[in-house]
Scaffold this motif. Structure first.
Motif, PDB file in Angstrom:
ATOM      1  N   LYS A  14       0.794  -1.220   0.000  1.00 11.54           N
ATOM      2  CA  LYS A  14       0.000   0.000   0.000  1.00 11.54           C
ATOM      3  C   LYS A  14       0.833   1.280   0.000  1.00 11.54           C
ATOM      4  N   GLY A  15       2.092   1.199   0.423  1.00 12.51           N
ATOM      5  CA  GLY A  15       2.954   2.376   0.453  1.00 12.51           C
ATOM      6  C   GLY A  15       4.233   2.048   1.193  1.00 12.51           C
ATOM      7  N   PHE A  16       5.310   2.761   0.878  1.00 10.71           N
ATOM      8  CA  PHE A  16       6.594   2.522   1.528  1.00 10.71           C
ATOM      9  C   PHE A  16       7.467   3.771   1.415  1.00 10.71           C
ATOM     10  N   THR A  17       8.525   3.802   2.215  1.00 13.23           N
ATOM     11  CA  THR A  17       9.476   4.909   2.140  1.00 13.23           C
ATOM     12  C   THR A  17      10.707   4.476   1.361  1.00 13.23           C
ATOM     13  N   ILE A  18      11.350   5.427   0.719  1.00 16.85           N
ATOM     14  CA  ILE A  18      12.606   5.189   0.024  1.00 16.85           C
ATOM     15  C   ILE A  18      13.572   6.305   0.421  1.00 16.85           C
ATOM     16  N   GLY A  19      14.799   5.937   0.697  1.00 14.11           N
ATOM     17  CA  GLY A  19      15.817   6.916   1.075  1.00 14.11           C
ATOM     18  C   GLY A  19      17.165   6.253   1.210  1.00 14.11           C
ATOM     19  N   GLY A  20      18.225   7.046   1.055  1.00  7.98           N
ATOM     20  CA  GLY A  20      19.571   6.516   1.204  1.00  7.98           C
ATOM     21  C   GLY A  20      19.929   5.485   0.160  1.00  7.98           C
ATOM     22  N   PHE A  21      19.471   5.695  -1.065  1.00  2.12           N
ATOM     23  CA  PHE A  21      19.685   4.715  -2.128  1.00  2.12           C
ATOM     24  C   PHE A  21      19.925   5.461  -3.437  1.00  2.12           C
ATOM     25  N   ARG A  22      21.145   5.317  -3.972  1.00  2.00           N
ATOM     26  CA  ARG A  22      21.529   5.974  -5.228  1.00  2.00           C
ATOM     27  C   ARG A  22      21.244   7.482  -5.170  1.00  2.00           C
ATOM     28  N   ASN A  23      20.349   8.001  -6.035  1.00  9.35           N
ATOM     29  CA  ASN A  23      20.141   9.451  -5.997  1.00  9.35           C
ATOM     30  C   ASN A  23      19.003   9.862  -5.072  1.00  9.35           C
ATOM     31  N   PHE A  24      18.554   8.957  -4.188  1.00  9.78           N
ATOM     32  CA  PHE A  24      17.629   9.299  -3.107  1.00  9.78           C
ATOM     33  C   PHE A  24      18.457   9.515  -1.848  1.00  9.78           C
ATOM     34  N   ASP A  25      18.378  10.701  -1.270  1.00 11.51           N
ATOM     35  CA  ASP A  25      19.234  11.005  -0.123  1.00 11.51           C
ATOM     36  C   ASP A  25      18.736  10.292   1.134  1.00 11.51           C
ATOM     37  N   GLY A  26      19.393  10.561   2.249  1.00  7.56           N
ATOM     38  CA  GLY A  26      19.128   9.818   3.474  1.00  7.56           C
ATOM     39  C   GLY A  26      17.822  10.142   4.162  1.00  7.56           C
ATOM     40  N   THR A  27      17.078  11.128   3.675  1.00 10.67           N
ATOM     41  CA  THR A  27      15.776  11.450   4.258  1.00 10.67           C
ATOM     42  C   THR A  27      14.696  10.675   3.517  1.00 10.67           C
ATOM     43  N   PRO A  28      14.090   9.680   4.144  1.00 12.77           N
ATOM     44  CA  PRO A  28      13.108   8.845   3.436  1.00 12.77           C
ATOM     45  C   PRO A  28      11.900   9.641   2.947  1.00 12.77           C
ATOM     46  N   GLN A  29      11.425   9.290   1.764  1.00  8.18           N
ATOM     47  CA  GLN A  29      10.210   9.872   1.192  1.00  8.18           C
ATOM     48  C   GLN A  29       9.155   8.776   1.064  1.00  8.18           C
ATOM     49  N   TRP A  30       7.904   9.140   1.265  1.00 11.73           N
ATOM     50  CA  TRP A  30       6.811   8.190   1.090  1.00 11.73           C
ATOM     51  C   TRP A  30       6.448   8.057  -0.388  1.00 11.73           C
ATOM     52  N   ILE A  31       6.235   6.828  -0.811  1.00 11.20           N
ATOM     53  CA  ILE A  31       5.644   6.547  -2.121  1.00 11.20           C
ATOM     54  C   ILE A  31       4.297   5.887  -1.839  1.00 11.20           C
ATOM     55  N   SER A  32       3.249   6.683  -1.916  1.00  8.44           N
ATOM     56  CA  SER A  32       1.894   6.225  -1.616  1.00  8.44           C
ATOM     57  C   SER A  32       0.919   7.303  -2.108  1.00  8.44           C
ATOM     58  N   PRO A  33      -0.357   6.954  -2.304  1.00 11.88           N
ATOM     59  CA  PRO A  33      -0.964   5.635  -2.138  1.00 11.88           C
ATOM     60  C   PRO A  33      -0.703   4.762  -3.362  1.00 11.88           C
ATOM     61  N   LEU A  34      -0.482   3.483  -3.117  1.00 16.19           N
ATOM     62  CA  LEU A  34      -0.203   2.541  -4.187  1.00 16.19           C
ATOM     63  C   LEU A  34      -1.461   1.786  -4.589  1.00 16.19           C
ATOM     64  N   SER A  35      -1.491   1.352  -5.844  1.00 16.31           N
ATOM     65  CA  SER A  35      -2.599   0.571  -6.392  1.00 16.31           C
ATOM     66  C   SER A  35      -2.048  -0.734  -6.956  1.00 16.31           C
ATOM     67  N   GLN A  36      -2.891  -1.444  -7.680  1.00 15.91           N
ATOM     68  CA  GLN A  36      -2.404  -2.639  -8.357  1.00 15.91           C
ATOM     69  C   GLN A  36      -1.370  -2.256  -9.411  1.00 15.91           C
ATOM     70  N   ILE A  37      -1.615  -1.151 -10.132  1.00 13.36           N
ATOM     71  CA  ILE A  37      -0.684  -0.667 -11.151  1.00 13.36           C
ATOM     72  C   ILE A  37      -0.148   0.687 -10.700  1.00 13.36           C
ATOM     73  N   ASN A  38       1.172   0.798 -10.645  1.00 12.38           N
ATOM     74  CA  ASN A  38       1.833   2.016 -10.181  1.00 12.38           C
ATOM     75  C   ASN A  38       2.856   2.449 -11.219  1.00 12.38           C
ATOM     76  N   ILE A  39       2.728   3.685 -11.663  1.00 13.08           N
ATOM     77  CA  ILE A  39       3.489   4.168 -12.807  1.00 13.08           C
ATOM     78  C   ILE A  39       4.362   5.343 -12.385  1.00 13.08           C
ATOM     79  N   PHE A  40       5.620   5.290 -12.806  1.00 16.50           N
ATOM     80  CA  PHE A  40       6.577   6.352 -12.497  1.00 16.50           C
ATOM     81  C   PHE A  40       7.039   6.984 -13.801  1.00 16.50           C
ATOM     82  N   ILE A  41       6.757   8.288 -13.937  1.00 17.67           N
ATOM     83  CA  ILE A  41       7.115   9.009 -15.139  1.00 17.67           C
ATOM     84  C   ILE A  41       8.077  10.124 -14.778  1.00 17.67           C
ATOM     85  N   GLY A  42       8.999  10.417 -15.680  1.00 15.96           N
ATOM     86  CA  GLY A  42       9.982  11.466 -15.447  1.00 15.96           C
ATOM     87  C   GLY A  42      11.043  11.429 -16.525  1.00 15.96           C
ATOM     88  N   SER A  43      11.905  12.413 -16.517  1.00 12.46           N
ATOM     89  CA  SER A  43      12.950  12.494 -17.537  1.00 12.46           C
ATOM     90  C   SER A  43      14.007  11.431 -17.307  1.00 12.46           C
TER      91      SER A  43
END
Length: 437
Positions: free
Chosen positions: A20-49
């Protein structure tokens, strides 16, 4: 009413299906301050350059999140050198969400167990929103069982210690102890246990080499290895052992998708007896899949991998590669019907982000730090597409456009069209657009 807290058991939570949701941080170009990725569904799409960090989210799910939230995880999670954060600071905790509703909690607890209303002050402290509790573990954790580490200490002032004590005793079956060392962290540990998930990630990367076993197509496709080819696995679905006949349903699911791709209800597929190729039977012709063209070939192979890895977390990079927008939309419709899996998709395609009932997130990089923002409205999606360089003429690709005043008109029109010709699909054969007012 008193009794055990109404937390879903791990098995029950897994049967309900989705992260349903999780934090990401301290990984590659994500710094040490965790960010929430939510709300999640069955299909979750990430768009960007390009280079914004979209693929890093998929890598994080596969290498950090999935092994961390598994029940009874004991191993230390160490980042590889190339996964270390660019600013050098690691995240010291991971959080994810546990579906929770005290109103329906008695059903989750099981027969004869009751929710104690006085515990609301305790669970409110651990809530992410009205429907979810937060599970927290330290990261990287020490050797040994996972342990709760509060991100909200000291506890809320209105959380009575005697309620925490009673709740802890009901959950663990033990008594005594102290608030700071036993009751409060003990409740947190029980939430972590209830939130445990057996995530089974299957990574489908951007650079997909569709291989062949037919000499006639060796100039067009890479030569397949002798063992472990997709055809071998599909053959097991088409002709399973006597005690695995349910696999035929997966093969029928894939065959139905091929009919949808070719817009022909009479099409069938079969595996050649020597397992060198997949035969497509259409209009009295029997041809190998490779002869249908690279787009149909690739979307079929994607669908086959998804069918073969059901009950998984599918991590899919840029499915639009080599696919016409219409094929992209058909693929997304196919994914929406695979209720036994959850999908995390990176893309640059406006056709992909229009998938119905999908959660869409914009990934951007600011000052070498990746950020993730949920796109909750059509206007937000439009703004992101515009920032990525799409024009209005790029966004509108349809055989027919029906202009209506509002969403209710769309519901009635779709119902009428389906009753008159069920083969016509919104997003493929026509689009409905709102002029409003």
């Amino acid at each position: 009413m008193t009794g055990r807290i109404c937390l879903p058991k791990p098995g029950l939570l897994r049967s309900r299906g989705l992260l349903k949701g999780f934090t990401i941080g301290g990984f590659r170009n994500f710094d040490g301050t965790p960010q929430w990725i939510s709300p999640l569904s069955q299909i979750n799409i990430f768009i960007g350059s390009n280079n914004s960090g979209k693929s890093n989210i998929l890598r994080y799910i596969a290498t950090v999140l999935a092994p961390s939230v598994v029940p009874n995880a004991n191993d230390r999670i160490d980042l590889k050198a190339n996964d270390l954060p660019q600013n050098g600071r690691k995240a010291d905790y991971i959080q994810w969400l546990l579906p929770f509703d005290s109103d329906t909690g008695e059903g989750l607890c099981g027969e004869g167990r009751r929710w104690n209303p006085s515990w609301a002050s305790v669970t409110d402290h651990f809530k992410h929103d009205d429907e979810h509790l937060v599970a927290t573990i330290s990261f990287p954790r020490d050797h040994g069982p996972i342990k709760f580490e509060s991100r909200k200490y000291p506890p809320a002032a209105d959380m009575a210690q005697h309620d925490v004590s009673r709740m802890w005793t009901s959950l663990t079956g033990t008594s005594g102890g102290s608030f700071e060392q036993h009751w409060y962290p003990g409740v947190g540990n029980e939430i972590v246990k209830a939130a445990a998930l057996n995530l089974q990630p299957h990574y489908i990367k951007t650079f997909r080499l569709v291989s062949t076993r037919l000499a006639e197509f060796e100039s067009e496709y890479p030569i397949a290895s002798a063992d472990g080819h997709l055809i071998d696995q599909l053959s097991e679905l088409e002709r399973p052992n006597w005690d695995q006949q349910q696999k035929k349903e997966d093969f029928a699911n894939l065959e139905s998708f091929v009919r949808e791709l070719l817009e022909d209800d009479e099409v069938s597929i079969e595996i050649a007896s020597n397992k060198t190729h997949i035969i497509v039977n259409a209009n009295g012709r029997h041809i190998p899949l490779e002869a249908l063209g690279s787009g149909i070939h690739e979307v079929f192979m994607l669908a086959a991998e998804i069918v073969l890895n059901k009950n998984s977390v599918i991590l899919l990079e840029e499915p639009e590669t080599h696919l016409h927008p219409a094929l992209q939309k058909k693929l997304m419709m196919f994914l929406s019907r695979q209720n036994n899996s959850q999908f995390f998709i990176t893309t640059h395609s406006n056709a992909i982000i229009d998938a119905e009932k999908a959660s869409v997130f914009y990934v951007d990089q600011i000052d070498n730090r990746a950020t993730v923002t949920p796109l909750l409205t059509n206007q937000e999606k439009y703004n992101v597409c515009r920032n990525l360089g799409y024009k209005a003429s790029d966004l509108l690709q349809s055989n027919c456009v029906i202009w209506v005043e509002g969403p209710s008109d769309r519901i009635y029109l779709n119902d009428w069209i389906a009753k008159n010709n069920s083969a016509l699909l919104e997003g493929i054969h026509y689009s409905i657009m709102f002029y409003g007012g």
